[in-house]
Design a protein around this motif. Structure first.
Motif, PDB file in Angstrom:
ATOM      1  N   ILE A   1       0.832  -1.210   0.000  1.00  0.00           N
ATOM      2  CA  ILE A   1       0.000   0.000   0.000  1.00  0.00           C
ATOM      3  C   ILE A   1       0.866   1.260   0.000  1.00  0.00           C
ATOM      4  O   ILE A   1       0.520   2.271  -0.636  1.00  0.00           O
ATOM      5  CB  ILE A   1      -0.951  -0.006   1.206  1.00  0.00           C
ATOM      6  N   SER A   2       2.009   1.210   0.674  1.00  0.00           N
ATOM      7  CA  SER A   2       2.873   2.395   0.780  1.00  0.00           C
ATOM      8  C   SER A   2       3.392   2.868  -0.574  1.00  0.00           C
ATOM      9  O   SER A   2       3.833   4.017  -0.707  1.00  0.00           O
ATOM     10  CB  SER A   2       4.056   2.103   1.716  1.00  0.00           C
ATOM     11  N   LYS A   3       3.339   2.017  -1.575  1.00  0.00           N
ATOM     12  CA  LYS A   3       3.825   2.376  -2.914  1.00  0.00           C
ATOM     13  C   LYS A   3       2.743   3.027  -3.776  1.00  0.00           C
ATOM     14  O   LYS A   3       3.016   3.456  -4.904  1.00  0.00           O
ATOM     15  CB  LYS A   3       4.359   1.129  -3.627  1.00  0.00           C
ATOM     16  N   VAL A   4       1.516   3.069  -3.262  1.00  0.00           N
ATOM     17  CA  VAL A   4       0.391   3.548  -4.067  1.00  0.00           C
ATOM     18  C   VAL A   4       0.385   5.077  -4.156  1.00  0.00           C
ATOM     19  O   VAL A   4       0.426   5.774  -3.143  1.00  0.00           O
ATOM     20  CB  VAL A   4      -0.949   3.054  -3.468  1.00  0.00           C
ATOM     21  N   LYS A   5       0.332   5.573  -5.372  1.00  0.00           N
ATOM     22  CA  LYS A   5       0.092   6.987  -5.662  1.00  0.00           C
ATOM     23  C   LYS A   5      -0.092   7.123  -7.165  1.00  0.00           C
ATOM     24  O   LYS A   5       0.313   6.231  -7.931  1.00  0.00           O
ATOM     25  CB  LYS A   5       1.238   7.875  -5.182  1.00  0.00           C
ATOM     26  N   SER A   6      -0.708   8.198  -7.584  1.00  0.00           N
ATOM     27  CA  SER A   6      -0.882   8.439  -9.009  1.00  0.00           C
ATOM     28  C   SER A   6       0.485   8.497  -9.690  1.00  0.00           C
ATOM     29  O   SER A   6       1.397   9.189  -9.209  1.00  0.00           O
ATOM     30  CB  SER A   6      -1.631   9.749  -9.234  1.00  0.00           C
ATOM     31  N   GLY A   7       0.642   7.735 -10.781  1.00  0.00           N
ATOM     32  CA  GLY A   7       1.908   7.689 -11.505  1.00  0.00           C
ATOM     33  C   GLY A   7       2.773   6.497 -11.143  1.00  0.00           C
ATOM     34  O   GLY A   7       3.750   6.196 -11.847  1.00  0.00           O
ATOM     35  N   ALA A   8       2.446   5.806 -10.047  1.00  0.00           N
ATOM     36  CA  ALA A   8       3.191   4.590  -9.677  1.00  0.00           C
ATOM     37  C   ALA A   8       2.739   3.431 -10.561  1.00  0.00           C
ATOM     38  O   ALA A   8       1.720   3.507 -11.251  1.00  0.00           O
ATOM     39  CB  ALA A   8       2.960   4.261  -8.213  1.00  0.00           C
ATOM     40  N   TYR A   9       3.524   2.371 -10.542  1.00  0.00           N
ATOM     41  CA  TYR A   9       3.229   1.191 -11.347  1.00  0.00           C
ATOM     42  C   TYR A   9       2.679   0.065 -10.476  1.00  0.00           C
ATOM     43  O   TYR A   9       3.020  -0.034  -9.289  1.00  0.00           O
ATOM     44  CB  TYR A   9       4.495   0.694 -12.045  1.00  0.00           C
ATOM     45  N   ILE A  10       1.856  -0.783 -11.093  1.00  0.00           N
ATOM     46  CA  ILE A  10       1.403  -1.987 -10.391  1.00  0.00           C
ATOM     47  C   ILE A  10       2.603  -2.785  -9.888  1.00  0.00           C
ATOM     48  O   ILE A  10       2.591  -3.307  -8.769  1.00  0.00           O
ATOM     49  CB  ILE A  10       0.536  -2.869 -11.323  1.00  0.00           C
ATOM     50  N   GLY A  11       3.641  -2.859 -10.690  1.00  0.00           N
ATOM     51  CA  GLY A  11       4.837  -3.598 -10.291  1.00  0.00           C
ATOM     52  C   GLY A  11       5.499  -3.061  -9.040  1.00  0.00           C
ATOM     53  O   GLY A  11       6.180  -3.812  -8.333  1.00  0.00           O
ATOM     54  N   ASP A  12       5.333  -1.778  -8.760  1.00  0.00           N
ATOM     55  CA  ASP A  12       5.895  -1.211  -7.531  1.00  0.00           C
ATOM     56  C   ASP A  12       5.248  -1.853  -6.308  1.00  0.00           C
ATOM     57  O   ASP A  12       5.919  -2.161  -5.313  1.00  0.00           O
ATOM     58  CB  ASP A  12       5.676   0.301  -7.492  1.00  0.00           C
ATOM     59  N   ILE A  13       3.920  -2.044  -6.387  1.00  0.00           N
ATOM     60  CA  ILE A  13       3.181  -2.704  -5.302  1.00  0.00           C
ATOM     61  C   ILE A  13       3.610  -4.161  -5.196  1.00  0.00           C
ATOM     62  O   ILE A  13       3.940  -4.661  -4.116  1.00  0.00           O
ATOM     63  CB  ILE A  13       1.663  -2.623  -5.558  1.00  0.00           C
ATOM     64  N   SER A  14       3.608  -4.838  -6.330  1.00  0.00           N
ATOM     65  CA  SER A  14       3.921  -6.274  -6.365  1.00  0.00           C
ATOM     66  C   SER A  14       5.317  -6.550  -5.831  1.00  0.00           C
ATOM     67  O   SER A  14       5.521  -7.491  -5.057  1.00  0.00           O
ATOM     68  CB  SER A  14       3.793  -6.795  -7.799  1.00  0.00           C
ATOM     69  N   SER A  15       6.269  -5.738  -6.238  1.00  0.00           N
ATOM     70  CA  SER A  15       7.652  -5.931  -5.803  1.00  0.00           C
ATOM     71  C   SER A  15       7.797  -5.733  -4.300  1.00  0.00           C
ATOM     72  O   SER A  15       8.509  -6.499  -3.624  1.00  0.00           O
ATOM     73  CB  SER A  15       8.566  -4.946  -6.546  1.00  0.00           C
ATOM     74  N   ALA A  16       7.130  -4.726  -3.755  1.00  0.00           N
ATOM     75  CA  ALA A  16       7.208  -4.467  -2.316  1.00  0.00           C
ATOM     76  C   ALA A  16       6.615  -5.627  -1.524  1.00  0.00           C
ATOM     77  O   ALA A  16       7.167  -6.043  -0.492  1.00  0.00           O
ATOM     78  CB  ALA A  16       6.477  -3.169  -1.982  1.00  0.00           C
ATOM     79  N   ILE A  17       5.499  -6.170  -2.003  1.00  0.00           N
ATOM     80  CA  ILE A  17       4.871  -7.316  -1.338  1.00  0.00           C
ATOM     81  C   ILE A  17       5.790  -8.528  -1.394  1.00  0.00           C
ATOM     82  O   ILE A  17       6.022  -9.205  -0.380  1.00  0.00           O
ATOM     83  CB  ILE A  17       3.507  -7.631  -1.979  1.00  0.00           C
TER      84      ILE A  17
END
Length: 237
Positions: A123-139
């Motif tokens: 969730i901490s990676k979520v913001k407009s302009g971020a990528y789905i992969g940013d969330i997936s990678s952090a998890i």
């Protein structure tokens, strides 16, 4: 969705408080039904693609989509409550995992804490302009840190007008890849992890999923609104 999300969070909090040895998943589902009715919401899962209950309750080595049973819970059981609420035509989706009686082992603590931490890191990676992969990678990074098997067949997803919408949000991946998030999107992020291997098998009931190796499983989930500067969790009290 904000109002429905608060209903969902309230019901899950009641499930956590009222989970006790001797209670059955069927009885727990009735609690969820009654609490949601008092709040004025509708269950989003009931009848979805034919699902027969208002809530998925997965115990120990059950992974997801489990139909509540009449088998009494025991202290130390790892129980996942996965719930969806429809309010004024809009859907929110959320889940928690608890240990009955608060009794945990070193391994079940690692499973529950690691999966919840992975959710919050995603969730901490979520913001407009971020990528789905940013969330997936952090998890993925957090689940691997806790030495957990990452269930690959089940993913997070868009949610709002329907229970399952695009985009899919895997619990593994590479930062900077995938669809770009846009302010106003609502997504359900839900790491699902096992104490053992990642493989799962389906039940003859057509719904319940089990870990292939019999290890315990956990899931945590929030519905999140993407904003210009970050996020808003819609399924918290």
């Amino acid at each position: 969705m904000r109002e429905g999300g608060k209903m969902l969070a309230f019901v899950l909090n009641q499930m956590k408080k009222q989970s006790a040895s001797g209670q059955t998943p069927i009885e727990m589902a009735l609690i969820a039904k009654n609490e949601l009715k008092k709040l004025g919401g509708e269950p989003a899962f009931l009848g979805f693609q034919g699902f027969p209950s208002i809530i998925c309750i997965s115990v120990n080595n059950q992974v997801q989509h489990s139909i509540p049973t009449d088998t009494p819970l025991k202290n130390g059981d790892v129980v996942n409550y996965d719930f969806g609420v429809k309010y004024r035509g809009m859907v929110t989706d959320g889940g928690i995992t608890i240990a009955v009686g608060g009794q945990t082992t070193k391994d079940t603590r690692r499973l529950i804490n690691g999966t919840e931490t992975a959710l919050m890191d995603g969730i901490s990676k979520v913001k407009s302009g971020a990528y789905i992969g940013d969330i997936s990678s952090a998890i993925e990074t957090q689940l691997k840190k806790h030495q957990l098997g990452i269930v690959q067949e089940l993913v997070g997803h868009g949610v709002g007008y329907q229970l399952h919408e695009e985009p899919e949000i895997p619990n593994y991946g590479r930062a900077g890849r995938g669809e770009v998030l846009v302010s106003g999107m609502t997504i359900a992020i839900e790491p699902i992890a096992n104490l053992g291997g990642h493989r799962i098998v389906g039940d003859i009931d057509g719904w319940t999923l089990w870990t292939e190796d019999g290890s315990y499983s956990a899931q945590f989930e929030h519905t999140v609104l993407v904003t210009d500067t970050g996020y808003e969790i819609l399924t918290s009290l």
